[in-house]
Design a protein around this motif. Structure first.
Motif, PDB file in Angstrom:
ATOM      1  N   THR A 311     -24.019   1.021 -38.603  1.00  0.00           N
ATOM      2  CA  THR A 311     -22.851   0.655 -37.761  1.00  0.00           C
ATOM      3  C   THR A 311     -22.924  -0.474 -37.139  1.00  0.00           C
ATOM      4  OG1 THR A 311     -23.954   2.214 -35.882  1.00  0.00           O
ATOM      5  CG2 THR A 311     -22.238   3.238 -37.646  1.00  0.00           C
ATOM      6  N   PRO A 314     -21.165  -5.802 -39.162  1.00  0.00           N
ATOM      7  CA  PRO A 314     -19.887  -6.246 -38.772  1.00  0.00           C
ATOM      8  C   PRO A 314     -18.838  -5.572 -40.095  1.00  0.00           C
ATOM      9  CG  PRO A 314     -21.148  -8.185 -38.384  1.00  0.00           C
ATOM     10  CD  PRO A 314     -21.980  -6.988 -39.025  1.00  0.00           C
ATOM     11  N   HIS A 317     -17.026  -2.244 -39.250  1.00  0.00           N
ATOM     12  CA  HIS A 317     -16.118  -2.095 -38.162  1.00  0.00           C
ATOM     13  C   HIS A 317     -14.700  -1.528 -38.640  1.00  0.00           C
ATOM     14  CE1 HIS A 317     -13.854  -2.864 -34.487  1.00  0.00           C
ATOM     15  NE2 HIS A 317     -12.477  -3.496 -35.048  1.00  0.00           N
ATOM     16  N   ASN A 322     -17.987   5.425 -41.382  1.00  0.00           N
ATOM     17  CA  ASN A 322     -18.893   5.560 -40.238  1.00  0.00           C
ATOM     18  C   ASN A 322     -19.194   6.962 -39.911  1.00  0.00           C
ATOM     19  OD1 ASN A 322     -19.704   2.788 -39.684  1.00  0.00           O
ATOM     20  ND2 ASN A 322     -17.902   2.415 -38.624  1.00  0.00           N
TER      21      ASN A 322
END
Length: 547
Positions: A311, A314, A317, A322
């Motif tokens: 996580t 980058p 994101h 996730n």
């Protein structure tokens, strides 16, 4: 011409061609006038006969014909003595001692005195293993020992028939790892005379020796008259006089050659013949059984979809994956049995028992912690994650090589039924592997084939201290890493239990979506007797006889 008519035309043409071939085969089947085994390597050109470069399946086959390793695995993946008669680990787990045969000789070679092959000793093993680690050789198999053995003098020849391997930390699967073709024994004087050209001037202790190699066209191996191994009746192996290898890289052409009797064995089948030869249950259709055999077996290969779980990266994101619950929901939304039945003609086993595949010690046959098709459970998990029916869940993109796009499209349709939008993007395999290695792929289609017959080769995939590969998902769990360390000191009786606990823990976080455990598909002429293989898809022709 529309797509449906194109498919029909292709199948009709293939069927007609197959009928002609089979009719001609029935009239006049090829007969062998000598004891020669014919096979084809459909990957095209063979890059090397140097065992230090036996990275792919087909080079592994030729390596096993030309060389021996300290130990080997039988058809049930049980570790067997080969050049080493026995071995033991000391109480600390840092030293392995191997006791070697004293009747093993290298094949005759002009480099040896009077051209006669000399006796192999423990010093040859030391040289072969040091060579595997030598940066100048640049073997892709150097990882076997790099970081696992002590820095200075890790391999010690105590005497001609005793070898010690000194580790930097305990590693229980070492003997299994030494069965890999990379670890074949080579003679120093021959390897150093030829240098890089040792690739085309092989010399080992194996059952066959090189006679002729026209690269890309034909490879001929002859029986090693001085081979050390005998069968249970005391007869010298191998039974064959020679092996002839062709390099036709088209799988359809290869199978036609097999049907014409020009090949004794074929590994796998081209998709154009799949429906004609096999039933939906993956069995040989009745009208072909009198012509050849189909040998099926488990293959230590787990086909899967993988999630990047780091996580902090980058690229993660705003990614829906996730969320552990979303990854679990995707796992429950997929009917793996349909994948095997409709896309594989029944070849394979639905992967409902974790990442360790069927056939590997440590496999959970009960399916107690795997994922089964349960769309209701999937919807419950999505609701718990805050995305009831998939509402508010951003689309998920999955990367796949084009040859797997049909299965991935099916997965996309299944997860859409529970409200998850999956965008399928095809990519060249080498580019996808680069992205996976650089942790740039959020969700990807891949496979994991065992390097050696120990489940550690699958569990290393989730060890946070390892790079990518093997840890493509960047999975990180302290409890998992601790169990990994414990398993490296545990005896076999308890090691399999620890392995299953590790597999269960990893699956609970759903860093992967196991799809199916693969199966080996071998077609063998009825005139061939004694052909063997194991779940690593390593063939054994030492006991083959051609009638």
């Amino acid at each position: 011409m529309n797509a449906t008519w194109k498919i029909y035309s292709i199948r009709l043409c293939t069927s007609l061609l197959l009928s002609v071939v089979l009719f001609s085969c029935g009239k006049k089947e090829k007969t062998n006038t000598n004891n020669v085994f014919y096979l084809n390597l459909s990957s095209g050109n063979l890059e090397s006969l140097d065992p230090a470069f036996s990275k792919e399946l087909y080079p592994m086959w030729t390596t096993k014909m030309l060389y021996n390793t300290l130990v080997e695995t039988d058809e049930h993946l049980h570790l067997q003595a080969s050049i080493a008669t026995r071995w033991e680990m000391d109480a600390t787990g840092f030293i392995y001692t191997f006791h070697l045969r004293n009747d093993v000789f290298f094949q005759n070679n002009e480099v040896f005195t009077d051209g006669k092959g000399r006796r192999m000793t423990a010093m040859d093993v030391v040289y072969s293993f040091d060579r595997l680690m030598d940066p100048k050789v640049a073997s892709p198999g150097g990882w076997i020992f790099n970081g696992r053995v002590r820095e200075k003098n890790p391999f010690v020849a105590v005497n001609d028939s005793t070898l010690e391997i000194h580790l930097s930390q305990p590693f229980r699967p070492l003997p299994e790892m030494l069965s890999m073709p990379y670890c074949s024994i080579v003679p120093k004087e021959v390897a150093e005379k030829w240098g890089k050209d040792f690739r085309s001037h092989p010399c080992g202790t194996g059952p066959f020796q090189i006679k002729y190699w026209d690269e890309g066209n034909v490879l001929v191996l002859h029986k090693n008259a001085n081979y050390w191994e005998r069968d249970t009746a005391g007869r010298q192996l191998p039974y064959l006089d020679a092996v002839q290898v062709s390099f036709v890289d088209n799988k359809a052409t290869e199978f036609l050659m097999f049907l014409q009797g020009k090949l004794d064995f074929v590994n796998g089948i081209d998709g154009s013949f799949k429906d004609l030869i096999l039933s939906k249950k993956g069995e040989l259709k009745a009208n072909y059984r009198a012509k050849f055999q189909l040998q099926k077996g488990t293959y230590l290969n787990t086909e899967y979809l993988g999630f990047l779980t780091d996580t902090s990266n980058p690229v993660m994101h705003g990614q829906a994956t996730n969320n552990r619950l979303v990854r679990q929901a995707i796992n429950y939304a997929i009917d793996r049995k349909k994948i095997v039945t409709y896309f594989r003609n029944g070849l394979g086993i639905p992967a409902e028992s974790g990442f360790i595949p069927a056939g590997m010690p440590g496999f959970d046959s009960s399916g107690s912690y795997g994922y089964h098709y349960n769309p209701k459970k999937s919807l419950e998990l999505l609701a718990k994650a805050g995305f009831p029916g998939g509402k508010g869940l951003p689309p998920v993109k999955v990367l796949t090589p084009d040859n797997y796009v049909d299965i991935v499209n099916f997965v996309a349709s299944q997860v859409q039924d529970v409200g998850i939008q999956l965008q399928v993007e095809t990519m060249q395999p080498n580019i996808l592997r680069q992205q996976m290695s650089r942790s740039q792929s959020v969700f990807f289609r891949a496979m994991w084939i065992a390097d050696y017959p120990d489940a550690e080769t699958y569990l290393a995939f989730f060890n946070s201290r390892f790079p990518a590969p093997p840890n493509y998902t960047r999975f990180h769990n302290i409890a998992f890493d601790k169990m990994y360390d414990e398993s490296m000191l545990a005896p076999d009786s308890s090691r399999w239990k620890i392995y299953r606990s590790m597999d269960s823990l990893a699956m609970s976080y759903a860093p992967v979506v196991p799809l199916f455990y693969d199966e080996i598909l071998h077609f063998v002429q009825n005139r061939v007797k004694g052909f063997g293989s194991n779940a690593m898809n390593l063939i054994d022709i030492k006991r083959v006889q051609v009638k």
